[in-house]
Scaffold this active site. Structure first.
Site, mmCIF file in Angstrom:
data_model
loop_
_atom_site.group_PDB
_atom_site.id
_atom_site.type_symbol
_atom_site.label_atom_id
_atom_site.label_comp_id
_atom_site.label_asym_id
_atom_site.label_seq_id
_atom_site.Cartn_x
_atom_site.Cartn_y
_atom_site.Cartn_z
ATOM 1 C CE LYS A 1 40.641 40.450 42.876
ATOM 2 N NZ LYS A 1 40.950 40.619 44.323
ATOM 3 N NE ARG B 1 34.726 43.426 43.482
ATOM 4 C CZ ARG B 1 36.034 43.621 43.335
ATOM 5 N NH1 ARG B 1 36.595 43.476 42.174
ATOM 6 N NH2 ARG B 1 36.734 43.972 44.364
ATOM 7 N NE ARG C 1 46.803 47.421 46.625
ATOM 8 C CZ ARG C 1 45.665 46.841 46.290
ATOM 9 N NH1 ARG C 1 45.664 45.825 45.451
ATOM 10 N NH2 ARG C 1 44.547 47.265 46.823
ATOM 11 N NE ARG D 1 43.339 49.930 44.880
ATOM 12 C CZ ARG D 1 42.833 48.734 44.580
ATOM 13 N NH1 ARG D 1 43.496 47.921 43.798
ATOM 14 N NH2 ARG D 1 41.672 48.359 45.078
ATOM 15 N NE ARG E 1 39.243 47.136 48.673
ATOM 16 C CZ ARG E 1 40.566 47.248 48.660
ATOM 17 N NH1 ARG E 1 41.159 48.130 49.453
ATOM 18 N NH2 ARG E 1 41.279 46.498 47.858
HETATM 19 P P1 AP5 Z 1 47.237 42.652 44.422
HETATM 20 O O1 AP5 Z 1 47.793 41.791 43.327
HETATM 21 O O2 AP5 Z 1 47.107 44.102 44.180
HETATM 22 O O3 AP5 Z 1 45.851 42.029 44.941
HETATM 23 P P2 AP5 Z 1 44.402 42.088 44.279
HETATM 24 O O4 AP5 Z 1 43.793 40.736 44.521
HETATM 25 O O5 AP5 Z 1 44.478 42.567 42.872
HETATM 26 O O6 AP5 Z 1 43.733 43.126 45.266
HETATM 27 P P3 AP5 Z 1 42.791 44.379 44.987
HETATM 28 O O7 AP5 Z 1 42.806 45.181 46.235
HETATM 29 O O8 AP5 Z 1 43.160 45.055 43.702
HETATM 30 O O9 AP5 Z 1 41.414 43.654 44.826
HETATM 31 P P4 AP5 Z 1 40.030 44.279 45.052
HETATM 32 O O10 AP5 Z 1 39.205 43.167 44.546
HETATM 33 O O11 AP5 Z 1 39.721 44.726 46.410
HETATM 34 O O12 AP5 Z 1 40.114 45.642 44.237
HETATM 35 P P5 AP5 Z 1 39.684 46.037 42.762
HETATM 36 O O13 AP5 Z 1 40.703 46.948 42.211
HETATM 37 O O14 AP5 Z 1 39.292 44.835 41.967
HETATM 38 O O15 AP5 Z 1 48.144 42.362 45.727
HETATM 39 C C1 AP5 Z 1 47.920 43.071 46.940
HETATM 40 C C2 AP5 Z 1 49.276 43.341 47.639
HETATM 41 O O16 AP5 Z 1 49.854 42.102 48.057
HETATM 42 C C3 AP5 Z 1 50.321 43.988 46.703
HETATM 43 O O17 AP5 Z 1 51.088 44.890 47.434
HETATM 44 C C4 AP5 Z 1 51.174 42.797 46.228
HETATM 45 O O18 AP5 Z 1 52.500 43.205 45.908
HETATM 46 C C5 AP5 Z 1 51.136 41.881 47.430
HETATM 47 N N1 AP5 Z 1 51.167 40.454 47.080
HETATM 48 C C6 AP5 Z 1 50.539 39.856 46.025
HETATM 49 N N2 AP5 Z 1 50.779 38.523 46.011
HETATM 50 C C7 AP5 Z 1 51.575 38.281 47.121
HETATM 51 C C8 AP5 Z 1 52.158 37.070 47.662
HETATM 52 N N3 AP5 Z 1 51.962 35.869 47.091
HETATM 53 N N4 AP5 Z 1 52.883 37.187 48.799
HETATM 54 C C9 AP5 Z 1 53.076 38.410 49.387
HETATM 55 N N5 AP5 Z 1 52.560 39.580 48.917
HETATM 56 C C10 AP5 Z 1 51.810 39.506 47.785
HETATM 57 O O19 AP5 Z 1 38.343 46.847 43.046
HETATM 58 C C11 AP5 Z 1 38.377 48.107 43.670
HETATM 59 C C12 AP5 Z 1 36.967 48.673 43.762
HETATM 60 O O20 AP5 Z 1 36.418 48.855 42.445
HETATM 61 C C13 AP5 Z 1 35.933 47.790 44.476
HETATM 62 O O21 AP5 Z 1 35.974 47.979 45.877
HETATM 63 C C14 AP5 Z 1 34.632 48.293 43.844
HETATM 64 O O22 AP5 Z 1 34.223 49.514 44.414
HETATM 65 C C15 AP5 Z 1 35.026 48.542 42.412
HETATM 66 N N6 AP5 Z 1 34.813 47.366 41.538
HETATM 67 C C16 AP5 Z 1 35.776 46.622 40.945
HETATM 68 N N7 AP5 Z 1 35.222 45.635 40.219
HETATM 69 C C17 AP5 Z 1 33.879 45.742 40.367
HETATM 70 C C18 AP5 Z 1 32.755 45.006 39.868
HETATM 71 N N8 AP5 Z 1 32.905 43.923 39.064
HETATM 72 N N9 AP5 Z 1 31.500 45.402 40.238
HETATM 73 C C19 AP5 Z 1 31.326 46.473 41.033
HETATM 74 N N10 AP5 Z 1 32.336 47.217 41.530
HETATM 75 C C20 AP5 Z 1 33.606 46.859 41.206
HETATM 76 ZN ZN ZN Z 2 43.741 44.273 41.878
#
Ligand code: AP5
Ligand code: ZN
Length: 215
Positions: free
Chosen positions: A13, A88, A127, A159, A170
């Site tokens: 994402k 979410r 990552r 992270r 997660r």
């Molecule tokens: P990346 O692009 O970072 O993936 P992502 O989908 O953004 O993954 P996240 O871990 O950020 O998602 P998440 O939903 O768990 O965390 P968030 O920060 O939203 O890519 C991942 C890796 O793969 C990278 O190294 C990249 O280079 C590689 N990659 C990407 N595409 C690729 C491809 N095509 N091929 C190969 N490699 C690739 O949330 C974190 C925390 O915040 C949550 O756990 C929660 O506690 C809180 N939170 C966030 N939003 C909410 C909400 N709405 N409500 C409540 N709590 C929330």
């Molecule tokens: Zn992300």
């Protein structure tokens, strides 16, 4: 153009959201990044959110919903937005719908980037991120200079929630609480699925093609 990015942790994402919003004048709202900044700055929100994030759980709705809807209503988002990490759960999706209705605006699409669970641990353990939120992978999307951000040269770090046991938590939270949004948006005719196991550039091209049909 108002879009949301859906998908499990590590689906890409952030990687795709960055690309999409660098070529389109859309306000990019990354909930996880906003929360991580609050934790780093030690704000009241950050202090409350930290424990949930470290445990891989969702931060409570009452801390998140108002914060994100404020961004949706802001001047900066008046020409369109991409939400990454919000909604979410169903409650967040319903609040978003209500806020958009009040603004007289519509959601144009929910873009689901799909990646199977077994791929995710590999993705997240490799990552690296910069403080400003740019995302790399040591193998799949390496920076130009090892350990340094391409744009500002700052150090890349891992992270806190990218530990194997937190990643598994997660994932289970995703399946239980976030995945129901797939049918929520499917029923409303808004869902578009993308195979997130393809390379970064291929996924980006597919997204761009679909987005160009949504205006
Ligand atoms: P990346 O692009 O970072 O993936 P992502 O989908 O953004 O993954 P996240 O871990 O950020 O998602 P998440 O939903 O768990 O965390 P968030 O920060 O939203 O890519 C991942 C890796 O793969 C990278 O190294 C990249 O280079 C590689 N990659 C990407 N595409 C690729 C491809 N095509 N091929 C190969 N490699 C690739 O949330 C974190 C925390 O915040 C949550 O756990 C929660 O506690 C809180 N939170 C966030 N939003 C909410 C909400 N709405 N409500 C409540 N709590 C929330
Ligand atoms: Zn992300």
């Amino acid at each position: 153009l108002n879009l949301i990015l859906l998908g499990p942790p590590g689906a890409g994402k952030g990687t795709q959201g960055e690309r999409l919003t660098s070529s389109e004048p859309l306000e990019y709202v990354v909930t996880g990044q906003i929360l991580r900044e609050a934790v780093r700055e030690g704000t009241e929100l950050g202090l409350k959110a930290k424990g949930f994030m470290d445990a891989g759980e969702l931060v409570p709705d009452e801390l998140v919903i108002g914060l994100i809807l404020e961004r949706v209503r802001s001047e900066a988002a008046s020409d369109g937005f991409v939400l990454d990490g919000f909604p979410r759960n169903i409650a967040q999706a319903e609040e978003l719908d209500a806020a958009l209705k009040e603004l007289g605006r519509d959601l144009n699409g929910a873009l689901l980037i799909d990646v199977p669970d077994e791929e995710i641990v590999r993705r997240l353990s490799g990552r690296r991120v910069s403080q400003s939120g740019r995302v790399y992978h040591v193998e799949f999307d390496p920076p130009k200079v090892e350990g340094k951000d391409d744009v500002d040269g700052s150090d890349l770090i891992q992270r806190d929630d990218d530990k194997p046991e937190t990643i598994r938590k997660r994932l289970s939270v995703y399946h239980a609480q976030t995945e129901p949004l797939v049918s929520y948006y499917e029923e409303r005719g808004l869902l578009h699925r993308f195979d997130g196991t393809q390379g970064v550039d291929e996924v980006a091209a597919h997204l761009r093609k679909t987005v160009s049909t949504l205006r």
